[in-house]
Design a protein around this motif. Structure first.
Motif, PDB file in Angstrom:
ATOM      1  N   PHE A 149       0.850  -1.180   0.000  1.00  0.00           N
ATOM      2  CA  PHE A 149       0.000   0.000   0.000  1.00  0.00           C
ATOM      3  C   PHE A 149       0.894   1.243   0.000  1.00  0.00           C
ATOM      4  CE2 PHE A 149      -3.273  -2.892   1.712  1.00  0.00           C
ATOM      5  CZ  PHE A 149      -4.364  -2.488   0.966  1.00  0.00           C
ATOM      6  N   PRO A 150       0.475   2.316  -0.689  1.00  0.00           N
ATOM      7  CA  PRO A 150       1.287   3.537  -0.649  1.00  0.00           C
ATOM      8  C   PRO A 150       1.240   4.168   0.738  1.00  0.00           C
ATOM      9  CG  PRO A 150      -0.778   3.934  -1.774  1.00  0.00           C
ATOM     10  CD  PRO A 150      -0.708   2.457  -1.532  1.00  0.00           C
ATOM     11  N   LYS A 151       2.349   4.790   1.096  1.00  0.00           N
ATOM     12  CA  LYS A 151       2.371   5.506   2.367  1.00  0.00           C
ATOM     13  C   LYS A 151       1.626   6.822   2.183  1.00  0.00           C
ATOM     14  CE  LYS A 151       6.680   3.559   4.119  1.00  0.00           C
ATOM     15  NZ  LYS A 151       8.036   3.853   4.652  1.00  0.00           N
ATOM     16  N   GLU A 152       0.629   7.040   2.964  1.00  0.00           N
ATOM     17  CA  GLU A 152      -0.203   8.219   2.798  1.00  0.00           C
ATOM     18  C   GLU A 152      -0.796   8.630   4.134  1.00  0.00           C
ATOM     19  OE1 GLU A 152      -3.484   7.227   0.236  1.00  0.00           O
ATOM     20  OE2 GLU A 152      -3.628   5.207   1.051  1.00  0.00           O
ATOM     21  N   THR A 153      -1.189   9.903   4.167  1.00  0.00           N
ATOM     22  CA  THR A 153      -1.867  10.429   5.345  1.00  0.00           C
ATOM     23  C   THR A 153      -3.325  10.648   4.973  1.00  0.00           C
ATOM     24  OG1 THR A 153       0.144  11.527   6.095  1.00  0.00           O
ATOM     25  CG2 THR A 153      -1.956  12.293   7.024  1.00  0.00           C
ATOM     26  N   LEU A 154      -4.220   9.983   5.673  1.00  0.00           N
ATOM     27  CA  LEU A 154      -5.637  10.016   5.331  1.00  0.00           C
ATOM     28  C   LEU A 154      -6.380  10.908   6.312  1.00  0.00           C
ATOM     29  CD1 LEU A 154      -6.183   6.208   4.606  1.00  0.00           C
ATOM     30  CD2 LEU A 154      -5.771   8.032   2.947  1.00  0.00           C
ATOM     31  N   ASP A 155      -7.182  11.825   5.753  1.00  0.00           N
ATOM     32  CA  ASP A 155      -8.001  12.673   6.605  1.00  0.00           C
ATOM     33  C   ASP A 155      -9.163  11.888   7.162  1.00  0.00           C
ATOM     34  OD1 ASP A 155      -6.392  14.871   6.064  1.00  0.00           O
ATOM     35  OD2 ASP A 155      -7.564  15.369   4.249  1.00  0.00           O
ATOM     36  N   PRO A 156      -9.631  12.226   8.355  1.00  0.00           N
ATOM     37  CA  PRO A 156     -10.795  11.521   8.907  1.00  0.00           C
ATOM     38  C   PRO A 156     -12.023  11.707   8.013  1.00  0.00           C
ATOM     39  CG  PRO A 156      -9.678  12.814  10.598  1.00  0.00           C
ATOM     40  CD  PRO A 156      -9.073  13.235   9.292  1.00  0.00           C
ATOM     41  N   VAL A 194      -0.572  -7.411   3.454  1.00  0.00           N
ATOM     42  CA  VAL A 194      -0.189  -6.003   3.610  1.00  0.00           C
ATOM     43  C   VAL A 194      -1.351  -5.236   4.211  1.00  0.00           C
ATOM     44  CG1 VAL A 194       1.542  -6.017   1.785  1.00  0.00           C
ATOM     45  CG2 VAL A 194      -0.837  -5.568   1.200  1.00  0.00           C
ATOM     46  N   GLN A 195      -1.033  -4.147   4.909  1.00  0.00           N
ATOM     47  CA  GLN A 195      -2.024  -3.369   5.633  1.00  0.00           C
ATOM     48  C   GLN A 195      -2.007  -1.919   5.164  1.00  0.00           C
ATOM     49  OE1 GLN A 195      -1.442  -3.305   9.873  1.00  0.00           O
ATOM     50  NE2 GLN A 195      -2.727  -1.508  10.158  1.00  0.00           N
ATOM     51  N   LYS A 196      -3.201  -1.390   4.981  1.00  0.00           N
ATOM     52  CA  LYS A 196      -3.333   0.017   4.612  1.00  0.00           C
ATOM     53  C   LYS A 196      -3.338   0.872   5.877  1.00  0.00           C
ATOM     54  CE  LYS A 196      -6.055   3.146   1.719  1.00  0.00           C
ATOM     55  NZ  LYS A 196      -7.161   3.248   0.731  1.00  0.00           N
ATOM     56  N   THR A 197      -2.962   2.112   5.717  1.00  0.00           N
ATOM     57  CA  THR A 197      -2.975   3.041   6.846  1.00  0.00           C
ATOM     58  C   THR A 197      -4.375   3.105   7.457  1.00  0.00           C
ATOM     59  OG1 THR A 197      -1.258   4.354   5.774  1.00  0.00           O
ATOM     60  CG2 THR A 197      -2.508   5.416   7.541  1.00  0.00           C
ATOM     61  N   ALA A 198      -4.422   3.106   8.774  1.00  0.00           N
ATOM     62  CA  ALA A 198      -5.701   3.120   9.472  1.00  0.00           C
ATOM     63  C   ALA A 198      -6.489   4.383   9.126  1.00  0.00           C
ATOM     64  CB  ALA A 198      -5.488   3.018  10.976  1.00  0.00           C
ATOM     65  N   MET A 199      -7.810   4.200   8.994  1.00  0.00           N
ATOM     66  CA  MET A 199      -8.698   5.308   8.657  1.00  0.00           C
ATOM     67  C   MET A 199      -9.576   5.627   9.854  1.00  0.00           C
ATOM     68  SD  MET A 199      -9.777   4.246   4.787  1.00  0.00           S
ATOM     69  CE  MET A 199      -9.479   2.507   4.996  1.00  0.00           C
ATOM     70  N   SER A 200      -9.948   6.924   9.945  1.00  0.00           N
ATOM     71  CA  SER A 200     -10.750   7.396  11.068  1.00  0.00           C
ATOM     72  C   SER A 200     -12.109   7.857  10.556  1.00  0.00           C
ATOM     73  CB  SER A 200     -10.028   8.539  11.783  1.00  0.00           C
ATOM     74  OG  SER A 200     -10.817   9.056  12.830  1.00  0.00           O
ATOM     75  N   VAL A 201     -13.161   7.540  11.304  1.00  0.00           N
ATOM     76  CA  VAL A 201     -14.527   7.935  10.961  1.00  0.00           C
ATOM     77  C   VAL A 201     -15.112   8.686  12.151  1.00  0.00           C
ATOM     78  CG1 VAL A 201     -16.836   7.155  10.377  1.00  0.00           C
ATOM     79  CG2 VAL A 201     -14.853   6.032   9.360  1.00  0.00           C
TER      80      VAL A 201
END
Length: 1219
Positions: free
Chosen positions: A142-149, A224-231
């Protein structure tokens, strides 16, 4: 031509080798190559799969290419259509004489990624492999990324995207928390086929910061694991009314996936169809699937709460239009799917290798089907046809024609059919040559056929052009013909329904333009194998042994090759002959030890020879007790009953005859199961009657002809409510042990019959036929005593049960009597009628019932013997008694002694006891025959005489008149001599000598005592006369006083052998205490030698030894024979063998109480040993001494002063010639 039947080839086990001019693949047989060197086109024999993935955990990756041909083919490779030489790369491992090379996993494999093809060539042509794609997978990430909530209002729909990386399928997606807990999915929350997580509407609990998407690639063992997402779910204002909030949330469905109104899917036949429809809305939409104009395929499955449609292994029938509808109360949303099923190429006509003769026309056909229609590409020796033109070759549609083919036209033609779903490649070896027939089948082969069945003899031929094949028989040039004979295209001769006359030698002749070839074969026709006695179906009890028999007939030439095998359920039975093996076969009989349930099945006996077989099956059924019933349940609970239902267990081939229902209660006898009820075996329910206030539980077991099976699991407990007693006491007994009392006893109610607490009994009684009220008493025990009653008067009694719930049913009335007293009167007019010497009839007048004072028990007769009429002395005998039940006035008294005087009395008795006796009445019995003589023996046997001795009977039962002595010859033959009789009237005679007997002959002797009534039972003995007369005569000394320790015998002759015996002075025993053989000294020897026996010291020594010996013997004798009187019965018990004394060594006599069972006598050795058990008392000749018998039957002898026993000495001398 004679063949050995033992080397017969087995029909059916020989593979049919086809003639090679018709084969689909031209492989020159080794047998042909051994004779001539035929060039052969290359043929690919082994290659790698069309897709080769370089997994990182594999050590190496072989690119396989193997081929054969003549000459040996050479190999080359192409990569992505360009020449590729593996030998130029030192990292690649190349195998000798092979096209295979190996790519090691020790560096960067990316440079080897591509599409490879192998070429195998010799001078005749080139064969090519399929394309092989070498895939080097990259590690997905998975690409390294910063995910907004993700921020949503409560009730809104939202989607969490996964976007998994590319990788080697299959791909598996999981949504989990950071703690690896699965995100719960339901009708509102679900994952789509693309891996995204869909929420049809948001709720407050969806708020969290650790939604993680995991992508798993199992073939490369990677997750592989994707960056955790917030809801974040924003809730509605609390000030709004519930009605307003609901109006905002509720909305009609809209599809989150798929997008649009229509979509189209193309699948290859055999793939799995997967469509999903996920909609938003509130309330949560429900999804339905429909195939337009048709029902959904039967194999279709709905998953993910109906949102996912799966049709496995689609085919053309599954193609068409489908509709997905999501709906709720506010409306629906629809999406249409179109499925088109396509197919990869499949051969319709695959090119075949051919062997053709020179000058022929060769047709090579290649066609394939598929969706879309495959494209056909031809090559020759790996080159396109355009690159290798030939004047005699033409392509006509899907066929290539070689006109007037030459040897140089031999080549490998490749046909490749491909569409977007795959490629098919076929190599066809076309060989053009002429070759004379070569028969590949061995000459002189032996074949065996079974009479009545088919036979097949082979003749495999390799030639070009194809040969003509004929079969002949027994050196005849005529071909075999007829409806039972057929020559197949592969050259084999088949004979249908072979007969004995078909046996003989056959010849196969193959001819073509290049020449002929022939082989011979021998056919033997055998008798068929048949099972003539098969085992019938068998039922065997579990745990026992079973025997299955099988008898077969077969051709005797197979005596060493015949097998009789057993199978169970079509599987061979293993016979390992170990200690644990339960299967044994002996002489065709299968024995099964300790049969169990797993032994049940179909057993097949297989009789097999090398040419045929026969089989017969039998069903073995194992009988056992039924299994325990299952699922026992209670229903319809009532106050006095409950309904039980169950499911019967396996009856194990024996029908259930009964079900046994048992109960156990927890208060009185916990753990003790008792039978309650039985129902027929075809029932599976029962309604037993119950008692109140009992804590029941139940179980059921089944019964069949084998026995009773185990019980079911018990039910839960059921306790009916308390109730009044259902019954009153039974078995009421009224007894009177004392004259003025009446004892009332009854059988108490069982504890479970109490029906509740507080059980007691009401006893009611009154005199019968007297007007008086019932007298009542309440008791808790099960007995009651009524006192102060009149003697023996009738009463009416009834007993009723009661507990705290009420009274039992109305009791029945029984009648009884108060206590009895002794009878007060004796029978009168007693008379005796003498029937014979041992039986009398007694008569009397009955006692009146008023004098009985109780229930009449019967009458009793007491009697005793006063004296024997043969003896004037009275002796009161033991009293004897006989009771005669019932009301009677006479009785018969047996077992009396004849010729005796008796006295008797008669009395009556009741339950209390005996009444007074009648006045004693004396009577006399009649004279009878005497008893058996207690002693009868042979005292001496000579050549012509036998001496006998006996004792009078103990009970003469009358006045003795004499003795009857009889004898007869009974040599060991079936014939016996005449019976000789001697009447002895002198009662004092107790000895007799029989004369004029035959020497060395066996006689049987009989003796009976007689009165005027007749003679008594017989006593017998056997003996055998001697060969020579012994001159020795027994002499008996006077009785010896036991206080003396020696006895001097004088008057003996010098130089003479004597036998000396010491015997007891008794009629009843003939056993000697001591016996020895001595020889007196010779006067002549004494005078010559001065004899040592004349020396004083020697005489003294001998006397001392004799004295000591005699003291020991006398002490033993005295100790064993203490007392002065011996009962005959005791002596017979102690010494059952009456032994003969005074016999020669060659004499053997036996004594027996009857003719049928002679008692074996003892033989005494004339040695110096005293054998244990040979000693005992003997009857001896008392001369003029007075002898008599006591009343108790014991023999009395008059002994010296103190009544001690005395002993006598016997001496028998045998004349010897002095030395």
């Amino acid at each position: 031509m004679q063949r050995n039947p033992g080397s017969v080839a087995v029909l059916g086990l020989i593979a049919c080798v086809c003639a090679f001019y018709t084969t689909a693949a031209v492989d020159i047989p080794l047998e042909v190559l051994a004779h001539i060197n035929i060039e052969q086109l290359p043929t690919i024999t082994e290659q790698s799969p069309s897709s080769l993935i370089a997994f990182p955990f594999d050590e190496s990756f072989p690119m396989t290419c193997e081929a054969k041909g003549n000459p040996e083919p050479e190999f080359r490779w192409t990569k992505n259509g360009q020449e590729f030489d593996p030998s130029l790369d030192p990292r690649l491992m190349k195998e000798e004489n092979s096209g295979t090379f190996v790519i090691p996993n020790n560096g960067n494999l990316t440079e080897y990624q591509g599409t490879y093809r192998c070429y195998a060539s010799n001078k005749l042509g080139t064969a090519i492999s399929k394309e092989i794609e070498f895939i080097v997978p990259h590690v997905p990430k998975f690409p390294k990324e910063t995910l907004d909530p993700v921020v949503v209002e409560e009730g809104q729909a939202f989607v969490l995207q996964c976007d998994p990386p590319k990788g080697i399928p299959p791909l598996q997606i999981y949504w989990m928390t950071i703690n690896l807990q699965h995100i719960e999915q339901d009708e509102r929350v679900s994952m789509g086929l693309n891996g995204d997580l869909y929420f049809s509407h948001a709720v407050e609990k969806d708020s969290r910061r650790d939604y993680c998407c995991f992508a798993a690639f199992p073939r490369i063992r990677t997750i592989v694991q994707k960056t955790a997402m917030s809801v974040v779910v924003k809730t509605k204002n609390t000030g709004m009314s519930p009605e307003t909030a609901n109006a905002i949330l509720e909305r009609r469905p809209l599809f989150l996936t798929p997008s649009g109104a229509r979509s189209e899917t193309r699948l290859v036949k055999g793939e799995d169809l997967k469509w999903d429809c996920i909609a938003e809305g509130f309330p949560t939409p429900q999804v339905e699937w429909v195939k337009m104009g048709h029902p959904l395929p039967v194999k279709a499955k709905l998953e993910n709460h109906g949102k996912l449609l799966i049709v496995p292994r689609v085919d053309q029938e599954d193609g068409g239009k489908y509709m997905c509808k999501a709906k709720n109360a506010l409306g629906d949303a629809i999406h249409y799917f179109t499925l088109m099923v396509e197919e990869p190429p499949e051969w319709v006509a695959e090119p075949e290798s051919q062997l053709s003769m020179i000058g022929s026309d060769v047709l090579i056909k290649c066609s394939a089907s598929g969706t879309p229609q495959p494209t056909i590409t031809w090559r020759v020796n790996g080159e396109p046809l355009q690159g290798a033109p030939a004047a005699n070759r033409k392509a006509l549609g899907d066929t290539i024609v070689l006109h007037n083919a030459k040897a140089s036209d031999s080549a490998v033609y490749q046909c490749e059919a491909s569409n977007k779903h795959g490629t098919l490649l076929s190599n066809a070896n076309i060989m053009i040559m002429n070759l004379a027939p070569m028969i590949l089948t061995k000459d002189g082969e032996d074949y065996a056929a079974v009479e009545g069945k088919g036979a097949m003899m082979h003749c495999s031929v390799f030639s070009s052009p194809p040969p003509t094949i004929t079969w002949s028989r027994d050196d005849s040039s005529e071909s075999v013909e007829g409806p039972r004979f057929a020559v197949h295209d592969n050259g084999s001769l088949e004979i249908y329904s072979a007969e004995k006359d078909d046996a003989g030698q056959y010849t196969c002749l193959a001819k073509n333009t290049e020449g002929p070839a022939a082989i011979n074969a021998m056919l033997y026709v055998k008798d068929p194998t048949r099972i003539v006695a098969a085992q019938e179906d068998l039922q065997v009890l579990i745990g026992t042994a079973a025997q299955l028999s099988c008898l077969a007939e077969y051709d005797k030439s197979f005596s060493n090759d015949f097998e009789l095998l057993w199978e169970k359920d079509d599987l061979a039975i293993g016979l390992n002959h170990t200690e644990n093996s339960r299967y044994f076969v002996e002489d065709g009989v299968l024995q099964i030890i300790n049969v169990s349930h797993r032994d049940q099945g179909v057993y097949t006996c297989v009789a097999r020879t090398p040419v045929d077989r026969d089989a017969a099956s039998t069903l073995l059924m194992v009988l056992d007790v039924p299994d325990a019933p299952e699922y026992l349940v209670l229903s319809e609970h009532k106050s006095k009953s409950v309904k039980l239902k169950w499911i019967p267990g396996d009856d194990h081939n024996s029908s259930t005859t009964e079900f046994i229902i048992e109960y156990e209660e927890s208060q009185w006898e916990p753990g003790n199961w008792k039978e309650l009820l039985r129902v027929p075996g075809n029932h599976n329910q029962a309604v037993p009657k119950l008692h109140g206030h009992v804590d029941y539980r139940f179980r059921v077991s089944a019964l069949n002809a084998v026995g009773r099976g185990p019980p079911s699991e018990p039910t839960e407990r059921y306790k009916p409510p308390p109730a009044a007693p259902d019954k009153n006491p039974e078995n009421i007994k009224i007894e009177g042990h004392l004259p003025y009392e009446m004892d009332i006893n009854w059988e108490p109610l069982l504890p479970i019959e109490h029906n509740g607490p507080g059980l007691e009994y009401k006893v009611s009684y009154r005199r019968q036929a007297v007007e008086e009220d019932w007298r009542e008493h309440m008791v808790k025990r099960h007995s009651f005593v009524v006192t102060n009653t009149p003697t023996f008067v009738p009463y009416e009694i009834k007993i009723q049960a009661r507990n705290h719930q009420g009274w039992g049913p109305e009791p029945r009335i029984v009648t009884g009597y108060s206590g009895e007293d002794f009878p007060s009167a004796a029978p009168g007019n007693v008379t005796v009628e003498v029937m014979n010497g041992s039986v009398v009839r007694v008569n009397w007048t009955r006692v009146h019932k008023d004098k009985m004072h109780g229930h009449l028990g019967g009458y009793r007769v007491n009697w005793w013997r006063l004296r024997s009429l043969a003896d004037s002395k009275k002796s009161h005998g033991d009293k004897r008694s006989l009771a005669f039940p019932g009301d009677r006035g006479h009785a018969t008294v047996p077992g009396l002694t004849p010729f005796s005087e008796y006295s008797l009395i008669v009395m009556t008795f009741n339950g209390r006891g005996n009444g007074p006796g009648s006045r004693p009445l004396n009577f006399k019995t009649l004279e009878g025959v005497p008893e058996k003589n207690p002693v009868f023996r042979v005292t001496d046997v000579q050549k012509h005489t036998v001496s006998l001795l006996w004792a009078p009977p103990l009970e003469p039962n009358g006045i003795l008149t004499g003795y009857l002595l009889e004898y007869q010859l009974i040599n060991d033959t079936e014939e016996v001599g005449p019976l000789q009789t001697v009447n002895i009237s002198n009662l004092a005679t107790t000895k007799w000598i029989l004369r004029d007997l035959e020497p060395v002959s066996k006689y049987k002797l009989y003796l009976r005592s007689c009165t005027t009534v007749g003679c008594g039972p017989v006593v017998s003995e056997e003996c055998t006369t001697t060969l020579e007369t012994s001159e020795g005569v027994w002499k008996i000394s006077e009785a010896l006083n036991t206080s003396k320790t020696f006895h001097v015998i004088d008057g003996l002759d010098p130089g003479t052998e004597y036998t000396v015996r010491l015997i007891p002075n008794s009629w009843l025993d003939n056993s000697s205490i001591f016996e020895d053989v001595i020889t007196t000294g010779s006067t002549g020897l004494a005078s010559v030698h001065g004899g040592i026996s004349t020396q004083g010291w020697f005489i003294g020594l001998m006397c001392a030894i004799a004295l000591l010996t005699l003291i020991v013997l006398i002490a033993c004798f005295v100790n064993r024979n203490k007392g002065g009187k011996y009962s005959v019965k005791e002596k017979e018990d102690l010494h059952p063998d009456v032994e003969s004394q005074g016999m020669n060594d060659d004499t053997f006599c036996e004594y027996s109480d009857n003719d049928e069972k002679p008692l074996k006598g003892s033989q005494h050795s004339l040695s110096r040993e005293i054998k244990a058990g040979d000693s005992g008392d003997s009857l001896v000749d008392y001369g003029d001494e007075d002898v008599q018998f006591n009343e108790d039957g014991s023999f009395i002898g008059e002994y010296a002063g103190r009544k001690a026993k005395r002993a006598s000495a016997e001496i028998k001398a045998a004349i010897q010639t002095p030395a």
